[in-house]
Design a protein around this motif. Structure first.
Motif, PDB file in Angstrom:
ATOM      1  N   ILE A   1       0.851  -1.191   0.000  1.00 11.89           N
ATOM      2  CA  ILE A   1       0.000   0.000   0.000  1.00 11.89           C
ATOM      3  C   ILE A   1       0.881   1.233   0.000  1.00 11.89           C
ATOM      4  O   ILE A   1       1.682   1.436   0.916  1.00 11.89           O
ATOM      5  N   ASP A   2       0.732   2.005  -1.056  1.00  9.93           N
ATOM      6  CA  ASP A   2       1.555   3.192  -1.268  1.00  9.93           C
ATOM      7  C   ASP A   2       0.969   4.365  -0.478  1.00  9.93           C
ATOM      8  O   ASP A   2      -0.224   4.400  -0.210  1.00  9.93           O
ATOM      9  N   ASP A   3       1.817   5.314  -0.144  1.00  5.26           N
ATOM     10  CA  ASP A   3       1.367   6.558   0.498  1.00  5.26           C
ATOM     11  C   ASP A   3       0.482   6.263   1.709  1.00  5.26           C
ATOM     12  O   ASP A   3      -0.508   6.968   1.956  1.00  5.26           O
ATOM     13  N   PHE A   4       0.827   5.224   2.459  1.00  7.09           N
ATOM     14  CA  PHE A   4      -0.017   4.802   3.569  1.00  7.09           C
ATOM     15  C   PHE A   4      -0.180   5.932   4.583  1.00  7.09           C
ATOM     16  O   PHE A   4       0.784   6.580   4.972  1.00  7.09           O
TER      17      PHE A   4
ATOM     18  N   ILE B   1       5.178   4.007   4.114  1.00  5.40           N
ATOM     19  CA  ILE B   1       4.808   5.227   4.857  1.00  5.40           C
ATOM     20  C   ILE B   1       5.007   6.434   3.956  1.00  5.40           C
ATOM     21  O   ILE B   1       6.085   6.626   3.404  1.00  5.40           O
ATOM     22  N   ASP B   2       3.992   7.243   3.828  1.00  8.02           N
ATOM     23  CA  ASP B   2       4.058   8.365   2.900  1.00  8.02           C
ATOM     24  C   ASP B   2       5.136   9.372   3.292  1.00  8.02           C
ATOM     25  O   ASP B   2       5.396   9.609   4.471  1.00  8.02           O
ATOM     26  N   ARG B   3       5.721   9.974   2.262  1.00  7.93           N
ATOM     27  CA  ARG B   3       6.853  10.852   2.553  1.00  7.93           C
ATOM     28  C   ARG B   3       6.440  12.143   3.249  1.00  7.93           C
ATOM     29  O   ARG B   3       7.266  12.794   3.874  1.00  7.93           O
TER      30      ARG B   3
ATOM     31  N   ALA C   1       9.809   3.159   4.518  1.00  4.66           N
ATOM     32  CA  ALA C   1       9.586   4.598   4.663  1.00  4.66           C
ATOM     33  C   ALA C   1      10.017   5.279   3.372  1.00  4.66           C
ATOM     34  O   ALA C   1      11.113   5.041   2.872  1.00  4.66           O
ATOM     35  N   GLU C   2       9.126   6.127   2.826  1.00  7.75           N
ATOM     36  CA  GLU C   2       9.418   6.816   1.569  1.00  7.75           C
ATOM     37  C   GLU C   2      10.026   8.178   1.836  1.00  7.75           C
ATOM     38  O   GLU C   2       9.776   8.788   2.868  1.00  7.75           O
ATOM     39  N   GLY C   3      10.792   8.665   0.880  1.00  8.94           N
ATOM     40  CA  GLY C   3      11.274  10.040   0.922  1.00  8.94           C
ATOM     41  C   GLY C   3      12.281  10.319   2.033  1.00  8.94           C
ATOM     42  O   GLY C   3      12.303  11.412   2.601  1.00  8.94           O
TER      43      GLY C   3
END
Ligand code: C2E
Ligand code: MG
Ligand code: MG
Length: 430
Positions: free
Chosen positions: A322-325, A345-347, A379-381
């Motif tokens: 799941i993207d941008d959670f 996890i969304d950035r 974790a993104e970004g």
């Protein structure tokens, strides 16, 4: 619904215009689109949809005067013509009243529904004096209102016109982009915190147009979704990502999972499962090396059909994340129902991790949630050492971000992976 059609509406418009000219008043054109009508039709059937429309018409009549015109534009769109309007405030009052009245629950076949809507407004003489111009501007304003969160009204302004132009321009160029091979993929490495190993890559779509140059996904993907082009483009992304990931296995000896972003529209159209299965088969990529990134909004729409599609996808052996959670509705029940493998996890939460205690708390909670449910977590970004330290201490598994690497063209990815292998010693893993 017994409402006048467009021909009659034009006629009424000319009449209202002539009156406004004499009285030096205004005419307002309201473009109204029901937010949930399609869902009602799909889930409760057309008969319920028709009942809903009748109630909408009766409530609209209650909000307007006899001299105003209500016309249905097919489907779930209405046009309201308000004549002899003294000023903008009057239109605002009527538009708010419509929003309130339609949002009040209505009982249909034992179900309690509401007919929340989005309204776009254009005014004569402020925005133009021809029927078509005002209609187009009211439409643009409605479109804008929908994008701004629904159940609101927006007046037209020139900036919207520019947006509409840009939209059309991009759509025209996108039409040819696939055939003219203007797309390519970049890959952003994902790194396991504990070992520092690259454990996968995310495929990110890039578009270079001869006239427009590089266009960012944030600019063109919403347009491609609107006009349906995201379906063939998304199929191309799947094909290309699988082919190139398989290439990495054959030439570099790397079994590197590749993640592909899916759009909601790909889910709603049939053929997604076939498209994924076909891409795997033609490339020869083992299914467990393909991950599909879904967004929370996909999982909340049309749950039964989506569940069915997800089951088929899982049966192929691919992974789901799941993207941008955290940016959508984050209904926790779907995590189990859809048998998701990973959360990203969304950035926006990662960005101010070290300065905003609320974001830090959210990230901590999501990591805990993933661990309790035994899901992978990325974790993104991630851009700074401080963010990485926090994530490591909280037990986050993987990270993706500029701190490690920007998204890279395939040749650069290969070089990156070779460099990391060399510095990691003579190990066989990346
Ligand atoms: P996303 O899937 O959440 O992808 C992550 C985005 O964050 C990428 O933006 C990536 O370049 C950017 N990013 C990665 N690390 C960092 C960092 O450290 N700092 C910052 N500020 N940004 C970072 P990009 O490539 O512009 O893509 C934007 C969005 O477009 C993606 O968000 C995804 O939703 C969508 N997208 C990209 N490719 C595709 C595709 O093939 N199909 C579909 N349907 N959507 C795609
Ligand atoms: Mg993504
Ligand atoms: Mg994301």
């Amino acid at each position: 619904t017994g409402l006048p059609n467009r021909v009659l509406l034009r006629d009424r418009f000319e009449h209202a215009l002539a009156m406004a000219e004499r009285a030096r008043s205004r005419v307002a054109m309201l473009f109204l689109d029901l937010d949930n009508f399609k869902r009602v039709n799909d889930t409760l059937g057309h008969a319920a949809g028709d009942l809903l429309l009748l109630q909408v018409v009766s409530r609209l009549s209650n909000c307007t005067r006899d001299s105003d015109t209500i016309s249905r534009q097919g489907g779930d769109e209405f046009i309201l013509l308000l004549s002899d309007i003294p000023d903008q405030e009057t239109v605002e009052r009527i538009a708010s009243k419509i929003l309130t009245k339609l949002a009040e629950p209505m009982e249909i076949n034992g179900h309690e529904l509401n007919a929340a809507c989005s309204i776009g407004i254009a005014l004569y003489p402020d925005d133009g004096s021809s029927f078509d111009t005002l209609l187009q501007k009211a439409d643009a304003a409605m479109y804008n209102a929908k994008g701004a969160g629904r159940n609101i009204y927006h007046f037209f302004d020139e900036q919207m016109n520019q947006q509409a132009h840009e939209h059309l321009l991009l759509q025209n160029r996108l039409n040819r982009a696939l055939f003219q091979a203007e797309f390519h993929l970049h890959y952003q490495p994902q790194v396991e915190i504990a070992s520092g190993r690259v454990i996968g890559v995310e495929a990110l779509l890039r578009w270079r147009n001869p006239d427009l140059g590089d266009v960012a996904p944030a600019r063109f993907i919403p347009v491609a979704e609107d006009c349906g082009l995201i379906v063939p483009i998304g199929a191309w992304v799947l094909e290309e990502a699988c082919r190139q990931a398989q290439g990495l296995r054959l030439t570099e000896g790397l079994d590197l999972p590749v993640a592909v972003n899916l759009s909601a529209l790909q889910f709603r159209r049939t053929g997604l499962v076939e498209s994924v299965a076909g891409a795997l088969q033609r490339s020869g990529l083992p299914p467990h090396l393909l991950e599909l990134e879904l967004t929370e909004s996909i999982l909340l729409q049309d749950v039964e059909n989506t569940l069915e599609t997800v089951r088929h996808l899982k049966a192929l052996g691919v992974r789901l994340s799941i993207d941008d959670f955290g940016t959508g509705y984050s209904s926790l029940s779907y995590l189990k129902r859809f048998a998701v493998d990973r959360l990203k996890i969304d950035r926006s939460f990662v960005r101010d991790l070290n300065t905003d205690p609320d974001n830090a708390a959210i990230v901590r909670a999501v990591i805990q949630l993933a661990r309790s449910l035994r899901l992978g977590i990325v974790a993104e970004g991630v851009e700074t050492e401080a963010q990485l330290t926090f994530l490591r201490e909280e037990g986050c598994q993987d990270v993706q971000g500029h701190l490690f690497s920007w998204p890279l063209a395939l040749a650069d990815l290969k070089a990156f992976l070779r460099r990391r292998r060399a510095t990691a010693g003579a190990s066989t893993s990346a």
